[in-house]
Write an enzyme that holds these catalytic residues in place. Structure first.
Site, PDB file in Angstrom:
ATOM      1  N   LYS A  42      22.854  70.398  74.590  1.00 35.12           N
ATOM      2  CA  LYS A  42      23.496  70.867  73.355  1.00 35.12           C
ATOM      3  C   LYS A  42      24.247  72.172  73.608  1.00 35.12           C
ATOM      4  O   LYS A  42      24.018  72.840  74.618  1.00 35.12           O
ATOM      5  CB  LYS A  42      22.434  71.051  72.273  1.00 35.12           C
ATOM      6  CG  LYS A  42      21.382  72.101  72.609  1.00 35.12           C
ATOM      7  CD  LYS A  42      20.171  72.028  71.672  1.00 35.12           C
ATOM      8  CE  LYS A  42      19.145  73.093  72.037  1.00 35.12           C
ATOM      9  NZ  LYS A  42      17.877  72.893  71.297  1.00 35.12           N
ATOM     10  N   TYR A 269      39.632 101.160  73.200  1.00 36.15           N
ATOM     11  CA  TYR A 269      39.655 101.450  71.765  1.00 36.15           C
ATOM     12  C   TYR A 269      38.683 102.560  71.405  1.00 36.15           C
ATOM     13  O   TYR A 269      37.541 102.573  71.865  1.00 36.15           O
ATOM     14  CB  TYR A 269      39.268 100.197  70.964  1.00 36.15           C
ATOM     15  CG  TYR A 269      40.291  99.092  70.996  1.00 36.15           C
ATOM     16  CD1 TYR A 269      41.594  99.304  70.567  1.00 36.15           C
ATOM     17  CD2 TYR A 269      39.940  97.823  71.436  1.00 36.15           C
ATOM     18  CE1 TYR A 269      42.524  98.264  70.581  1.00 36.15           C
ATOM     19  CE2 TYR A 269      40.851  96.787  71.455  1.00 36.15           C
ATOM     20  CZ  TYR A 269      42.149  97.017  71.031  1.00 36.15           C
ATOM     21  OH  TYR A 269      43.061  95.998  71.051  1.00 36.15           O
TER      22      TYR A 269
HETATM   23  C1  LIG Z   1      16.805  73.001  72.169  1.00 38.41           C
HETATM   24  C2  LIG Z   1      15.684  72.078  72.057  1.00 38.41           C
HETATM   25  C3  LIG Z   1      14.921  71.719  73.179  1.00 38.41           C
HETATM   26  C4  LIG Z   1      15.080  72.401  74.520  1.00 38.41           C
HETATM   27  O1  LIG Z   1      14.455  73.666  74.472  1.00 38.41           O
HETATM   28  P1  LIG Z   1      14.359  74.617  75.760  1.00 38.41           P
HETATM   29  O2  LIG Z   1      13.523  75.751  75.286  1.00 38.41           O
HETATM   30  O3  LIG Z   1      15.752  75.035  76.072  1.00 38.41           O
HETATM   31  O4  LIG Z   1      13.759  73.827  76.852  1.00 38.41           O
HETATM   32  C5  LIG Z   1      13.980  70.726  73.036  1.00 38.41           C
HETATM   33  N1  LIG Z   1      13.766  70.146  71.829  1.00 38.41           N
HETATM   34  C6  LIG Z   1      14.441  70.483  70.720  1.00 38.41           C
HETATM   35  C7  LIG Z   1      14.147  69.817  69.426  1.00 38.41           C
HETATM   36  C8  LIG Z   1      15.425  71.476  70.792  1.00 38.41           C
HETATM   37  O5  LIG Z   1      16.087  71.828  69.687  1.00 38.41           O
END
Ligand SMILES: *Cc1c(COP(=O)(O)O)cnc(C)c1O
Length: 378
Positions: A42, A269
């Site tokens: 993601k 800046y």
């Molecule tokens: C983002 C996420 C993960 C992965 O988590 P990490 O801490 O990056 O391993 C797993 N399950 C869900 C539901 C998530 O939202």
């Protein structure tokens, strides 16, 4: 790579060390020997670049990945890699048709969504694979464990749905105190016993920290994100295996301008910074428009020729300044400045920048924006 021309890309670059990612995945799989591993890609693969990462994963034989939402699944579908996608964030009924068309596996926890997917599946003449989200203690999405068996049965009764997963998510598996995580695990175990083993149904709960820290959390499948990228979920990970994780991402930028300035020169800046002495100042094309947080201004360094050079003056949208006086006579236009990475004895990691900002490594790498060039290390 995605870019067609090597000479029309932004100069600041994320370099992906895919071999490190492969080793990290092997290390993680060894923590959960019997479980399917569904890499989480993601948010543009935590800023690493979803498409190059997905391509690598497909090449390694992974068939299923997790993404946040239907937009990420659609981008992945266009890649033609044929990866199945678990959609981790709850969709709305208006997404149902797209989810079915794309062949996604949404995570659901409402009757409205189950019914909308069922209708869309019926219309398309398909069955949509779904995962039921259970809140065992995260306090975010997911239904109460006590309501889950009935919801599971209701979903099973819908001809357009195939319940392929029941999942939950840890709130604090990365913390030294495992009280909450163990309680969550206990609730999820009780649920698996209540619903039982069914053909085609997989239970899954573990993120990276859950995989590393909680034996018994692997169930049928695991969903590692951050650790696959070689970053520790927190500083409190006790599993010694985590020490072998290797960051997959390097972030660098070339020097595009060099200038000698006298003592007392105001830089960038607001002139927050005045040179205390004559200085050689380098300009690098990286700024908050690339995800280099402005609150790092004057509080970070970049590594040039193995030497840590202070970043000075305010970080701007596109450009930042470095004091490279220590490299006078040695530094040239085009020389590389390392934002995240290691050169010689000098290293700066995502956790260093996160500590300065009071945040987590996740946010540092995920913040690296789309316009930053992604390339594969050779
Ligand atoms: C983002 C996420 C993960 C992965 O988590 P990490 O801490 O990056 O391993 C797993 N399950 C869900 C539901 C998530 O939202």
């Amino acid at each position: 790579m995605e870019s067609v021309s090597g000479h029309a890309q932004r100069l600041t670059t994320v370099t992906l060390h895919l071999a490190h990612m492969t080793a990290n995945l092997r290390l993680l799989q060894a923590q959960a020997p019997g479980a399917a591993l569904w890499p989480v890609i993601k948010a543009n693969a935590y800023g690493h670049g979803a498409l190059p990462v997905a391509r690598h994963l497909a090449g390694l034989g992974y068939r299923k990945v997790c993404v946040a939402d239907v937009s990420e699944a659609a981008a992945l579908a266009e890649s033609g890699l044929g990866l199945a996608t678990v959609i981790l964030s709850p969709p709305l009924p208006e997404h149902a048709a797209a989810l079915v068309t794309l062949g996604c596996e949404p995570v659901i926890c409402t009757e409205d969504m189950a019914n909308a997917l069922n209708a869309a599946a019926d219309k398309a003449g398909r069955r949509v694979p779904v995962h039921i989200a259970v809140d065992t203690g995260m306090g975010r999405v997911g239904m109460r464990p006590a309501d889950t068996p009935a919801f599971f049965a209701a979903c099973e009764a819908l001809p357009g749905l195939a319940v392929v997963g029941i999942m939950s998510h840890f709130a604090s598996a990365d913390e030294a105190d495992k009280t909450v995580a163990e309680a969550q695990l206990g609730r999820f175990q009780a649920l698996t016993a209540a619903i039982g083993r069914r053909p085609g149904l997989q239970y899954h709960m573990a993120n990276s920290a859950g995989m590393l820290e909680l034996p018994g959390a692997a169930f049928d499948a695991v969903r590692p994100g951050i650790a696959m990228y070689g970053l520790p979920p927190s500083a409190d990970i006790a599993n010694p295996a985590a020490a072998a994780l290797r960051p997959a991402l390097e972030w660098t930028t070339p020097i595009v301008y060099l200038k000698e300035v006298p003592a007392g020169t105001g830089l960038s800046y607001g002139h927050d910074y005045h040179t205390p002495a004559p200085a050689l100042i380098a300009t690098v094309p990286v700024g908050y428009g690339d995800g280099l947080h402005r609150n790092l201004s004057g509080r970070m360094e970049m590594i040039v020729q193995g030497v840590r050079c202070p970043q000075v003056g305010r970080i701007t949208m596109d450009l930042s300044l470095l004091d490279v006086t220590a490299l006078r006579g040695l530094v040239h236009l085009g020389d590389e400045a390392v934002i995240i990475g290691q050169r010689g004895g000098a290293a700066q990691c995502a956790d260093d920048l996160a500590a300065t900002l009071g945040t987590i490594n996740y946010e540092i790498v995920t913040a690296i924006t789309q316009r930053v060039t992604r390339r594969i290390a050779t």
